[in-house]
Write a protein that holds these residues in place. Structure first.
Motif, PDB file in Angstrom:
ATOM      1  N   LEU A 127      -6.841   7.638   4.327  1.00  0.00           N
ATOM      2  CA  LEU A 127      -6.876   6.187   4.462  1.00  0.00           C
ATOM      3  C   LEU A 127      -7.040   5.779   5.924  1.00  0.00           C
ATOM      4  O   LEU A 127      -7.835   4.888   6.252  1.00  0.00           O
ATOM      5  CB  LEU A 127      -5.591   5.586   3.889  1.00  0.00           C
ATOM      6  CG  LEU A 127      -5.410   4.070   4.049  1.00  0.00           C
ATOM      7  CD1 LEU A 127      -6.538   3.327   3.347  1.00  0.00           C
ATOM      8  CD2 LEU A 127      -4.053   3.637   3.509  1.00  0.00           C
ATOM      9  N   SER A 151     -10.455   4.898   1.419  1.00  0.00           N
ATOM     10  CA  SER A 151      -9.362   4.311   0.637  1.00  0.00           C
ATOM     11  C   SER A 151      -9.224   4.938  -0.739  1.00  0.00           C
ATOM     12  O   SER A 151      -8.299   4.590  -1.494  1.00  0.00           O
ATOM     13  CB  SER A 151      -9.578   2.804   0.496  1.00  0.00           C
ATOM     14  OG  SER A 151     -10.747   2.521  -0.251  1.00  0.00           O
ATOM     15  N   THR A 160       0.827  -1.208   0.000  1.00  0.00           N
ATOM     16  CA  THR A 160       0.000   0.000   0.000  1.00  0.00           C
ATOM     17  C   THR A 160       0.861   1.258   0.000  1.00  0.00           C
ATOM     18  O   THR A 160       0.601   2.209  -0.756  1.00  0.00           O
ATOM     19  CB  THR A 160      -0.943   0.002   1.216  1.00  0.00           C
ATOM     20  OG1 THR A 160      -1.823  -1.125   1.132  1.00  0.00           O
ATOM     21  CG2 THR A 160      -1.769   1.285   1.267  1.00  0.00           C
TER      22      THR A 160
END
Length: 206
Positions: A104, A109, A61
């Motif tokens: 986030l 997201s 991520t």
């Protein structure tokens, strides 16, 4: 450019905060005039329970966000209840990346396509799952292992058998793997005897 370089050497100061309000086109002009744009570093305090969410599976991520915004991201240290995440790059790129990470951590997201799953369980199981952070089956360690956020949520308006659930949020594959693990964990005889109330539900992420 030398002035901009000097002004951005001190992250967290009033000067650095003021620079956050400077339009990005000013930095574009600095590049055009001087050929380079000063690099800045921003520190984000990531709660320990969300380190897995910020990092993602195998750091994926963070790598995606860094590539998307043209910044560098790495964990630089750990304090009592949080990890320090260092975001570096030109001021516009570091600021954009910082804002994306903050969103986030708040459950948004964006374009990452994250999902959320819920595992319902009793209060006794929830208390055990929320146990000491140094245990391998704590929510913090489970989140770090699978690269997502694992969090126990309580609803005191319900009876003790149904008063809590585990919320798992992150990349689809990571959430799926973590859900399987949590479901098996809380249903095991070693973890808790009364697992009859366990059920799993899912919903799309925000």
């Amino acid at each position: 450019n030398e002035l901009l370089e000097w002004l951005t050497e001190f992250p967290g100061t009033e000067i650095a905060a003021a620079l956050d309000e400077v339009p990005a086109d000013l930095y574009d002009r600095a590049i055009a005039l001087g050929g380079t744009c000063p690099s800045v570093s921003k520190v984000i305090n990531v709660p320990s329970r969300q380190k897995g969410l910020a990092a993602g599976p195998a750091g994926g991520t963070l790598q995606r966000l860094a590539a998307q915004y043209g910044a560098e991201c790495r964990f630089a240290g750990k304090c009592a209840a949080h990890h320090e995440l260092l975001v570096s790059g030109t001021h516009p790129s570091a600021r954009a990346c910082e804002e994306a990470i903050m969103r986030l951590l708040q459950g948004d997201s964006g374009s990452l396509g994250f999902v959320v799953e819920f595992v319902a369980l009793g209060l006794a199981a929830a208390e055990r799952l929320r146990g000491a952070s140094d245990r391998a089956d704590s929510v913090e360690k489970l989140g770090e292992k699978f690269g997502c956020e694992v969090e126990v949520e309580l609803d005191t308006s319900l009876d003790a058998e149904h008063a809590s659930c585990v919320r798992i949020f992150g990349p689809p594959d990571a959430v799926k793997a973590a859900t399987v693990k949590v479901t098996a964990l809380v249903a095991s005889k070693e973890f808790l005897l009364d697992s009859r109330c366990l059920h799993v539900g899912s919903a799309a992420a925000r």
